[in-house]
Every structure is written in structure tokens, then in C-alpha cells.
Scaffold this motif. Structure first.
Motif, PDB file in Angstrom:
ATOM      1  N   ARG A   1     -13.548  -5.102  13.041  1.00 40.69           N
ATOM      2  CA  ARG A   1     -14.825  -4.829  13.697  1.00 40.69           C
ATOM      3  C   ARG A   1     -15.140  -3.339  13.773  1.00 40.69           C
ATOM      4  NH1 ARG A   1     -15.399  -9.005  18.839  1.00 40.69           N
ATOM      5  NH2 ARG A   1     -15.123 -10.938  17.653  1.00 40.69           N
ATOM      6  N   LEU A   2     -14.171  -2.503  13.477  1.00 39.79           N
ATOM      7  CA  LEU A   2     -14.417  -1.067  13.481  1.00 39.79           C
ATOM      8  C   LEU A   2     -15.225  -0.665  12.260  1.00 39.79           C
ATOM      9  CD1 LEU A   2     -10.847   0.249  14.407  1.00 39.79           C
ATOM     10  CD2 LEU A   2     -12.857   0.229  15.900  1.00 39.79           C
ATOM     11  N   PRO A   3     -15.980   0.430  12.331  1.00 37.16           N
ATOM     12  CA  PRO A   3     -16.603   0.959  11.108  1.00 37.16           C
ATOM     13  C   PRO A   3     -15.514   1.279  10.091  1.00 37.16           C
ATOM     14  CG  PRO A   3     -17.489   2.038  13.065  1.00 37.16           C
ATOM     15  CD  PRO A   3     -16.323   1.222  13.527  1.00 37.16           C
ATOM     16  N   GLY A   4     -15.682   0.788   8.869  1.00 32.44           N
ATOM     17  CA  GLY A   4     -14.655   1.001   7.852  1.00 32.44           C
ATOM     18  C   GLY A   4     -13.352   0.310   8.185  1.00 32.44           C
ATOM     19  N   GLY A   5     -13.429  -0.875   8.800  1.00 37.21           N
ATOM     20  CA  GLY A   5     -12.246  -1.559   9.308  1.00 37.21           C
ATOM     21  C   GLY A   5     -11.175  -1.813   8.265  1.00 37.21           C
ATOM     22  N   LEU A   6     -11.573  -2.173   7.039  1.00 34.64           N
ATOM     23  CA  LEU A   6     -10.573  -2.410   6.002  1.00 34.64           C
ATOM     24  C   LEU A   6      -9.851  -1.122   5.621  1.00 34.64           C
ATOM     25  CD1 LEU A   6     -12.500  -4.902   3.671  1.00 34.64           C
ATOM     26  CD2 LEU A   6     -10.547  -5.411   5.147  1.00 34.64           C
ATOM     27  N   GLY A   7     -10.607  -0.019   5.577  1.00 31.44           N
ATOM     28  CA  GLY A   7      -9.987   1.270   5.300  1.00 31.44           C
ATOM     29  C   GLY A   7      -9.060   1.700   6.422  1.00 31.44           C
ATOM     30  N   VAL A   8      -9.496   1.481   7.656  1.00 32.71           N
ATOM     31  CA  VAL A   8      -8.649   1.791   8.818  1.00 32.71           C
ATOM     32  C   VAL A   8      -7.355   0.981   8.743  1.00 32.71           C
ATOM     33  CG1 VAL A   8      -8.467   1.592  11.324  1.00 32.71           C
ATOM     34  CG2 VAL A   8     -10.571   2.454  10.292  1.00 32.71           C
ATOM     35  N   GLY A   9      -7.484  -0.292   8.409  1.00 34.22           N
ATOM     36  CA  GLY A   9      -6.302  -1.143   8.289  1.00 34.22           C
ATOM     37  C   GLY A   9      -5.367  -0.655   7.195  1.00 34.22           C
ATOM     38  N   ALA A  10      -5.935  -0.163   6.087  1.00 38.22           N
ATOM     39  CA  ALA A  10      -5.105   0.336   4.988  1.00 38.22           C
ATOM     40  C   ALA A  10      -4.314   1.572   5.402  1.00 38.22           C
ATOM     41  CB  ALA A  10      -5.975   0.651   3.777  1.00 38.22           C
ATOM     42  N   ILE A  11      -4.945   2.470   6.175  1.00 41.46           N
ATOM     43  CA  ILE A  11      -4.239   3.676   6.629  1.00 41.46           C
ATOM     44  C   ILE A  11      -3.138   3.304   7.620  1.00 41.46           C
ATOM     45  CG2 ILE A  11      -4.467   5.834   7.902  1.00 41.46           C
ATOM     46  CD1 ILE A  11      -5.635   5.990   5.128  1.00 41.46           C
ATOM     47  N   ILE A  12      -3.435   2.391   8.559  1.00 40.91           N
ATOM     48  CA  ILE A  12      -2.407   1.953   9.509  1.00 40.91           C
ATOM     49  C   ILE A  12      -1.259   1.274   8.768  1.00 40.91           C
ATOM     50  CG2 ILE A  12      -1.920   0.409  11.442  1.00 40.91           C
ATOM     51  CD1 ILE A  12      -4.782   0.877  12.399  1.00 40.91           C
ATOM     52  N   MET A  13      -1.611   0.450   7.784  1.00 43.92           N
ATOM     53  CA  MET A  13      -0.599  -0.205   6.972  1.00 43.92           C
ATOM     54  C   MET A  13       0.250   0.829   6.237  1.00 43.92           C
ATOM     55  SD  MET A  13       0.740  -2.988   5.778  1.00 43.92           S
ATOM     56  CE  MET A  13       1.651  -3.579   4.357  1.00 43.92           C
ATOM     57  N   GLY A  14      -0.408   1.873   5.699  1.00 42.53           N
ATOM     58  CA  GLY A  14       0.316   2.937   5.010  1.00 42.53           C
ATOM     59  C   GLY A  14       1.283   3.651   5.938  1.00 42.53           C
ATOM     60  N   THR A  15       0.840   3.878   7.171  1.00 38.52           N
ATOM     61  CA  THR A  15       1.695   4.553   8.146  1.00 38.52           C
ATOM     62  C   THR A  15       2.914   3.702   8.478  1.00 38.52           C
ATOM     63  OG1 THR A  15      -0.254   5.633   9.102  1.00 38.52           O
ATOM     64  CG2 THR A  15       1.750   5.612  10.428  1.00 38.52           C
ATOM     65  N   LEU A  16       2.698   2.421   8.740  1.00 44.68           N
ATOM     66  CA  LEU A  16       3.798   1.529   9.101  1.00 44.68           C
ATOM     67  C   LEU A  16       4.746   1.298   7.928  1.00 44.68           C
ATOM     68  CD1 LEU A  16       1.921  -1.151  11.265  1.00 44.68           C
ATOM     69  CD2 LEU A  16       3.401   0.709  12.062  1.00 44.68           C
ATOM     70  N   PHE A  17       4.170   1.106   6.749  1.00 47.18           N
ATOM     71  CA  PHE A  17       5.017   0.835   5.588  1.00 47.18           C
ATOM     72  C   PHE A  17       5.795   2.083   5.183  1.00 47.18           C
ATOM     73  CE2 PHE A  17       6.082  -2.444   2.682  1.00 47.18           C
ATOM     74  CZ  PHE A  17       6.436  -1.854   1.478  1.00 47.18           C
ATOM     75  N   ALA A  18       5.164   3.255   5.336  1.00 43.67           N
ATOM     76  CA  ALA A  18       5.881   4.506   5.055  1.00 43.67           C
ATOM     77  C   ALA A  18       7.041   4.683   6.023  1.00 43.67           C
ATOM     78  CB  ALA A  18       4.928   5.691   5.155  1.00 43.67           C
ATOM     79  N   ALA A  19       6.832   4.275   7.276  1.00 44.54           N
ATOM     80  CA  ALA A  19       7.875   4.412   8.290  1.00 44.54           C
ATOM     81  C   ALA A  19       8.987   3.381   8.128  1.00 44.54           C
ATOM     82  CB  ALA A  19       7.264   4.282   9.687  1.00 44.54           C
ATOM     83  N   SER A  20       8.788   2.425   7.247  1.00 42.25           N
ATOM     84  CA  SER A  20       9.826   1.418   7.033  1.00 42.25           C
ATOM     85  C   SER A  20      10.278   1.358   5.577  1.00 42.25           C
ATOM     86  CB  SER A  20       9.314   0.024   7.454  1.00 42.25           C
ATOM     87  OG  SER A  20       8.137  -0.307   6.765  1.00 42.25           O
ATOM     88  N   SER A  21       9.831   2.333   4.779  1.00 42.90           N
ATOM     89  CA  SER A  21      10.211   2.332   3.370  1.00 42.90           C
ATOM     90  C   SER A  21      10.570   3.722   2.895  1.00 42.90           C
ATOM     91  CB  SER A  21       9.074   1.754   2.513  1.00 42.90           C
ATOM     92  OG  SER A  21       9.309   1.960   1.138  1.00 42.90           O
ATOM     93  N   GLY A  22       9.589   4.657   2.952  1.00 33.82           N
ATOM     94  CA  GLY A  22       9.851   6.031   2.546  1.00 33.82           C
ATOM     95  C   GLY A  22       9.651   6.299   1.068  1.00 33.82           C
ATOM     96  N   VAL A  23       9.239   5.295   0.296  1.00 36.78           N
ATOM     97  CA  VAL A  23       9.023   5.465  -1.136  1.00 36.78           C
ATOM     98  C   VAL A  23       7.526   5.586  -1.382  1.00 36.78           C
ATOM     99  CG1 VAL A  23       9.471   4.539  -3.425  1.00 36.78           C
ATOM    100  CG2 VAL A  23      11.050   4.055  -1.560  1.00 36.78           C
TER     101      VAL A  23
END
Length: 441
Positions: free
Chosen positions: A92-114
Motif C-alpha cells: 500500500r506504500l507508494p512504490g510498494g514493490l520497490g520498497v519490498g525489494a529493498i527490504i528483501m535486499g537488506t534481509l537477504f544480504a544480512a543472511s547471505s553476504g554474497v
């Protein structure tokens, strides 16, 4: 060989790379040629010692473990489940899919590092959905590249695991020093996407399809998707920052935790484990071979007097220490165009760190600034590695023109964060000082 002749190792290395030879073999060949020329038969002992040093470095054992953890999360569908849960709250946020992608990137980076793996996973999950909902292709490109690049700035980064021993700096301290700038960068990415989507709604049309999902259902989905992943991140990153575990021990716990999560979600199959193991072997072999080649290259360069020559040349110019620092970061930025991140670390850091110490700059602060510059070069056209990763997973309708235009605002954000780190060293130094954990070299 004179001290100045040792500087020919770098143009010789570039000749091999431009000719199309792999970076690892280029460094090994150049180190062997110059080593034999300078030291004769004694070069064999020196080069073999560097191979042994690389093989016996316990910190580097974290590399395959982190890679395996990320591969299991990707192959078992945990990453897809996580993206779906995030999407429920951001849609529901403006650019919600993009926001989700950045949050996903942050979480996945914090659990992968590659870095490459992070971008590939997020791109495969988010790009089709963003195209379906008519997101601007420039915004799609910039968002996916930026989210993937967070694998460098959000610990536990594989680049940091390699950087620590090479720089002679605690990996745990680097993780804690990088955390605030990395999270600040991710936050600014989010604010940019929300702002541009609010001001230009046509770039990111609103999605209303999740109105049918009740609050209770969202909480249930989030409970089963987000909490286990956050727990895994705590097991890896939290234990390092608190000084409970070394990076290698935390990586082992993370690898085991990823397997346990896949088992709990009933997605752990022989095929998943096999693909994760093969991917781990391929990426680890590539990274560790580059590390070995870089160690051999740096060893010969040091022994041949190249380091002393570089120091005398830079310090003898009479430039202000800040100008010398800016020159080192500029060289890093340019090197990031043509070399992978690990190679830049192995070539630049052995030369830069002694100069940084002589000039009196803080080691951790410099390494954090170095990593931000390296991440910026990862995004910067025309040779941005992030764009080549994206090109491999996007349909032809997303062109290079879209990608080049899309990453520019995110590059500006990264340069802004770099400016903040340089102007306010406490951004990188406060958390390491506060944690005051043990030093793992």
C-alpha cells in the motif's frame, strides 16, 4: 629488479586481464614471472608459503559457509516466502514493490553476504511482478541493482570476510562499523523510492489486490516467514557483534540454521542440498582462488620493494593527507569498473593500509569508506557489474538504457553516504567502540 621495476606488475596484470585471462590466473602468472625474475629459485618457497597461508586462514572458512547458507535459502524457496510476506506489508506504500525489494535486499544480504546472489534472487522474484504492475523500467532497474548491492554494505559481507585478514583489521569490528552506514544507505534507498513514487505515481502504480488479506492472515504469514529469517540473522550477525562467536563460528551456525529452516518448511530435499552444495563449491573455489592469487601477487610486490616505492611516491608528492586518501579511493572506484570486488580488495588494500596508518587515519573508518566506494563502483555505468547481473535475469524489454538511467539516483545516494562517513567518522566508529568485542584477525 629495481624497486621501480616492481611497479610494472600492475600494468602487466592489466594486460593479462584485458587479454581475457581470468583474474586469479593473471595474478598467479604475474606473481610467478616477477618472483622468479627477482628471487630466482627462492620464489617457489615464497609462493608456496602464500598458498599455505591462504589454505590455513581460519577466517576464510566462513566464505563457503556463508555461501552455502545463502544457497539453501534461495534453493529451498525461503527467499520467495520472505518476499511474499514483505510484500503484504509494503504493497500500500507508494512504490510498494520497490520498497519490498529493498527490504528483501537488506534481509537477504544480512543472511547471505554474497552480492551477486542477492541481486539474482531479488531480481527473479521482483522483476516479473513489477513489470506486471507497469512499474517504470528505470525504477525497476535501479531498485534491483541497488538492493543487490547491499550485499557489500550490510554485514555479514563476503567482501568484508576477505578484507579483514588482508587489511589486518578485526572482521567483527568491520561488521559493526559497516552496520550503521549500510542501514542508513538502505533507508535512503527506501525514502527515494517512496518519494519518487509519491511525486510521480505513474512510475509505480498503486496495488490494491491485498485488500482481501485480513490483518490476522498477514500476521500469520509474517510470523512463519519473517521471524525465522530474523532469528537466523541474529544467530549470524548478532552473535558476532556481541562477541559470542567468531565470524567462522557464526557462519557455521548460519549454515546449519538455513538447513533447519528448510527442514521446518518441508522444503529440504536431496535436490536442494545438491544444488546448494554445487553452487557453494563453484563460488567458493572462484573466490578462494582469487584470494590465493592476490596473496601471491601482494607477497611478491612487497618483497620486491614495490610497497616502499608506492609509499615514497605518494607521501613524497607533498599532497595533503586527505588528498592522498581521496586518490586511493578514486583508484578503488576506477578499479571497481574492471575487476570483481574481491580482486579490488586484494590489489588495493595491501598497498593502501600501510599508507593509511602512516597518515594517521583510523583503519576501520577507512575500510568502511573503502567498502562504500567499492559498492558505488559496483553500480556505476558503463561497466557496472550490477547491470550485467541484472541483464542476465531481465526480459529484453528492459534495456541497457533503462538500467543506466535507473541506477543514477542510487549512485547519488551512495555518494551522499560516503560523504557522511568521511565527514562524520563516528558513523563508522561508534558501534565498534560501543561493542568493544574481541578482535578476530
Amino acid at each position: 629488479m629495481s624497486d621501480f621495476l616492481s611497479l610494472l606488475m600492475f600494468p602487466s596484470l592489466m594486460v593479462f586481464i584485458i587479454a581475457g585471462f581470468p583474474i586469479a590466473f593473471s595474478m598467479i602468472v604475474v606473481a610467478t614471472i616477477f618472483g622468479i625474475t627477482q628471487f630466482g629459485d627462492a620464489a617457489a618457497y615464497q609462493l608456496l608459503t602464500k598458498i599455505e597461508d591462504t589454505a590455513s586462514n581460519s577466517i576464510l572458512a566462513a566464505v563457503p559457509l556463508f555461501i552455502f547458507m545463502g544457497a539453501v535459502l534461495e534453493r529451498s524457496g525461503i527467499a520467495e516466502r520472505l518476499f511474499g510476506a514483505i510484500h503484504l506489508w509494503t504493497t500500500r506504500l507508494p512504490g510498494g514493490l520497490g520498497v519490498g525489494a529493498i527490504i528483501m535486499g537488506t534481509l537477504f544480504a544480512a543472511s547471505s553476504g554474497v552480492v551477486g546472489a542477492t541481486e539474482a534472487v531479488i531480481g527473479m522474484l521482483a522483476v516479473p511482478v513489477m513489470l506486471k504492475h507497469r512499474y517504470d523500467k528505470r525504477l525497476i532497474s535501479g531498485t534491483i541493482c541497488a538492493s543487490g548491492s547491499l550485499g557489500t554494505a550490510i554485514p555479514p559481507s563476503i567482501t568484508v570476510v576477505v578484507l579483514g585478514p588482508v587489511a589486518g583489521v578485526s572482521v567483527g569490528s568491520l561488521f559493526s562499523g559497516l552496520l550503521i552506514p549500510g542501514l542508513l544507505m538502505a533507508t535512503l534507498f527506501l525514502l527515494y523510492i517512496i518519494g519518487v513514487s509519491y511525486l510521480k505515481p505513474e512510475m509505480a502504480p498503486r496495488i490494491e489486490e491485498t485488500d482481501q488479506v485480513s490483518l490476522g492472515e498477514r500476521l500469520r504469514i509474517s510470523l512463519f516467514a519473517l521471524l525465522p529469517t530474523l532469528a537466523l540473522i541474529f544467530v549470524v550477525l548478532g552473535t558476532i557483534l556481541m562477541g559470542v562467536a567468531t565470524p567462522t563460528e557464526a557462519a557455521a551456525c548460519g549454515a546449519l540454521g538455513a538447513v533447519v529452516l528448510a527442514l521446518a518448511y518441508r522444503n529440504l530435499t536431496f535436490k536442494v542440498l545438491w544444488h546448494a552444495a554445487v553452487r557453494t563449491m563453484n563460488i567458493s573455489a572462484m573466490i578462494l582462488l582469487i584470494v590465493m592469487g592476490g596473496s601471491m601477487f601482494a607477497g611478491v610486490f612487497f618483497a620486491a620493494g614495490g610497497m616502499a616505492t608506492m609509499q615514497s611516491l605518494l607521501i613524497g608528492t607533498g599532497l595533503d593527507p586527505w588528498m592522498i586518501l581521496a586518490l586511493i579511493l578514486l583508484i578503488t572506484f576506477i578499479a571497481g569498473f574492471v575487476l570483481d570486488l574481491i580482486s579490488v580488495v586484494l590489489i588495493v588494500i595491501p598497498i593502501a593500509m600501510p599508507i593509511v596508518r602512516i597518515l594517521g587515519f583510523d583503519e576501520i573508518w577507512f575500510c568502511v569508506a573503502f567498502l562504500v566506494v567499492l559498492q558505488t563502483s559496483y553500480l556505476t555505468p558503463p561497466l557496472a557489474p550490477a547491470i550485467f547481473y541484472l541483464r542476465a535475469i531481465t526480459p529484453p524489454e528492459v534495456t541497457l538504457k533503462h538500467m543506466y538511467a535507473g541506477v543514477v539516483p542510487f549512485i547519488v545516494v551512495q555518494l551522499f553516504v560516503l560523504g557522511l562517513v568521511l565527514a562524520f567518522p563516528s558513523l563508522a566508529m561508534w558501534l565498534p567502540d560501543a561493542m568493544s568485542g574481541p578482535s578476530w584477525k
